[in-house]
Design an enzyme around this catalytic site. Structure first.
Site, PDB file in Angstrom:
ATOM      1  N   ILE A 112      10.045  10.122  -1.666  1.00 49.86           N
ATOM      2  CA  ILE A 112      11.413   9.859  -2.086  1.00 49.86           C
ATOM      3  C   ILE A 112      11.954  11.174  -2.640  1.00 49.86           C
ATOM      4  O   ILE A 112      11.245  11.887  -3.354  1.00 49.86           O
ATOM      5  CB  ILE A 112      11.516   8.703  -3.114  1.00 49.86           C
ATOM      6  CG1 ILE A 112      12.975   8.350  -3.401  1.00 49.86           C
ATOM      7  CG2 ILE A 112      10.719   8.999  -4.366  1.00 49.86           C
ATOM      8  CD1 ILE A 112      13.158   7.028  -4.145  1.00 49.86           C
TER       9      ILE A 112
ATOM     10  N   VAL B 192      15.767  13.242  -3.840  1.00 46.94           N
ATOM     11  CA  VAL B 192      17.205  13.254  -4.090  1.00 46.94           C
ATOM     12  C   VAL B 192      17.630  14.711  -4.215  1.00 46.94           C
ATOM     13  O   VAL B 192      16.922  15.524  -4.823  1.00 46.94           O
ATOM     14  CB  VAL B 192      17.552  12.467  -5.370  1.00 46.94           C
ATOM     15  CG1 VAL B 192      19.020  12.617  -5.742  1.00 46.94           C
ATOM     16  CG2 VAL B 192      17.189  10.994  -5.193  1.00 46.94           C
TER      17      VAL B 192
ATOM     18  N   GLU C  79       2.410   7.057  -5.649  1.00 47.26           N
ATOM     19  CA  GLU C  79       1.777   8.095  -6.448  1.00 47.26           C
ATOM     20  C   GLU C  79       2.879   9.013  -6.952  1.00 47.26           C
ATOM     21  O   GLU C  79       3.859   9.256  -6.248  1.00 47.26           O
ATOM     22  CB  GLU C  79       0.789   8.923  -5.620  1.00 47.26           C
ATOM     23  CG  GLU C  79      -0.471   8.185  -5.209  1.00 47.26           C
ATOM     24  CD  GLU C  79      -0.305   7.375  -3.930  1.00 47.26           C
ATOM     25  OE1 GLU C  79      -1.152   6.514  -3.669  1.00 47.26           O
ATOM     26  OE2 GLU C  79       0.683   7.593  -3.191  1.00 47.26           O
TER      27      GLU C  79
ATOM     28  N   ASN D 123       5.524  14.940 -13.468  1.00 46.62           N
ATOM     29  CA  ASN D 123       6.883  14.521 -13.125  1.00 46.62           C
ATOM     30  C   ASN D 123       7.342  13.415 -14.073  1.00 46.62           C
ATOM     31  O   ASN D 123       7.388  12.232 -13.713  1.00 46.62           O
ATOM     32  CB  ASN D 123       6.959  14.078 -11.665  1.00 46.62           C
ATOM     33  CG  ASN D 123       8.377  13.929 -11.173  1.00 46.62           C
ATOM     34  OD1 ASN D 123       9.312  13.828 -11.963  1.00 46.62           O
ATOM     35  ND2 ASN D 123       8.532  13.900  -9.857  1.00 46.62           N
TER      36      ASN D 123
ATOM     37  N   TYR E 239      10.289   5.011 -12.815  1.00 43.22           N
ATOM     38  CA  TYR E 239       9.451   3.924 -12.319  1.00 43.22           C
ATOM     39  C   TYR E 239       9.096   2.934 -13.428  1.00 43.22           C
ATOM     40  O   TYR E 239       9.149   1.716 -13.227  1.00 43.22           O
ATOM     41  CB  TYR E 239       8.181   4.475 -11.659  1.00 43.22           C
ATOM     42  CG  TYR E 239       8.464   5.382 -10.476  1.00 43.22           C
ATOM     43  CD1 TYR E 239       9.412   5.051  -9.516  1.00 43.22           C
ATOM     44  CD2 TYR E 239       7.798   6.588 -10.330  1.00 43.22           C
ATOM     45  CE1 TYR E 239       9.687   5.879  -8.446  1.00 43.22           C
ATOM     46  CE2 TYR E 239       8.057   7.422  -9.252  1.00 43.22           C
ATOM     47  CZ  TYR E 239       9.003   7.061  -8.315  1.00 43.22           C
ATOM     48  OH  TYR E 239       9.261   7.891  -7.259  1.00 43.22           O
TER      49      TYR E 239
END
Length: 160
Positions: A82, A84, A116, A121, A128
Site C-alpha cells: 500500500i 500513498v 506486515e 513505520n 492500522y
C-alpha cells in the site's frame, strides 16, 4: 467488522478508489519509487494481475495518488503493498484506501486481513491500530534496510 459498517467517513470524498489496471503501472512505479526505500520492480506488479489478487488505485481527479495490492488465499486477505503519494500523506488517503479494501474483502467472504509493516513505520502502525488491527507476531529481518535487515510487525484484522 461488519460488511455494512460505513467505510467512507474520512474527509476525502474527492478521492475515488477503483480497480488498478496495467495502464496505471507507469504512475504506480513513480509512486512506488517515491514511497518505498526498496521498491517492487514492475514485473512484481505485473505478476499480481491474477484472479486471486485485488489491485486498487486511489485517484483525485485524473491523478493516481495511491494504490494497494491484496492477495486472497482461501479465506484470508493479505495486504502486500500500500502506498500513498508523499504529497498527500496525512490527508486520510491511506485510511480511505484501507477501508475500501477491507470492505471489499468482507464482501468477498474473507475472514481476516493480515499485513506486515516495518517496525520503524510508526505512522502506518498507528493507522492500522486505529482501524482495529492487532499485532499477532514479528518477522525478524523481513525487510531490506541498506546493508542490514529490518523486522516486520505482523498485524491482523478479523472480520468475523
Amino acid at each position: 467488522m461488519k460488511a455494512s459498517q460505513p467505510f467512507l467517513d474520512v474527509h476525502n470524498q474527492d478521492v475515488r478508489v477503483r480497480p488498478l489496471v496495467e495502464a496505471d503501472l507507469a504512475a504506480v512505479m513513480e509512486l512506488e519509487c517515491q514511497g518505498h526505500s526498496h521498491p517492487w520492480p514492475k514485473s512484481t506488479f505485473l505478476d499480481c494481475f491474477k484472479p486471486n489478487y485485488r489491485l486498487w488505485a486511489a485517484e483525485r481527479g485524473d491523478e493516481l495518488i495511491g494504490y494497494a495490492v491484496v492477495a486472497y488465499m482461501v479465506d484470508e486477505a493479505h495486504l502486500l503493498n500500500i502506498c500513498v503519494s508523499p504529497r498527500v500523506r496525512g490527508q486520510g488517503v491511506g485510511r480511505w484506501l484501507l477501508r475500501h479494501l477491507i470492505a471489499v474483502a468482507v464482501s468477498d467472504g474473507m475472514e481476516q486481513l493480515i499485513l506486515e509493516v516495518r517496525v520503524s513505520n510508526d505512522a502506518a502502525t498507528q493507522l492500522y491500530l486505529s482501524e482495529g488491527f492487532s499485532e499477532i507476531g514479528r518477522r525478524a529481518g523481513y525487510y531490506p534496510d541498506g546493508a542490514a535487515r529490518e523486522d516486520a510487525l505482523v498485524m491482523a484484522l478479523r472480520f468475523t
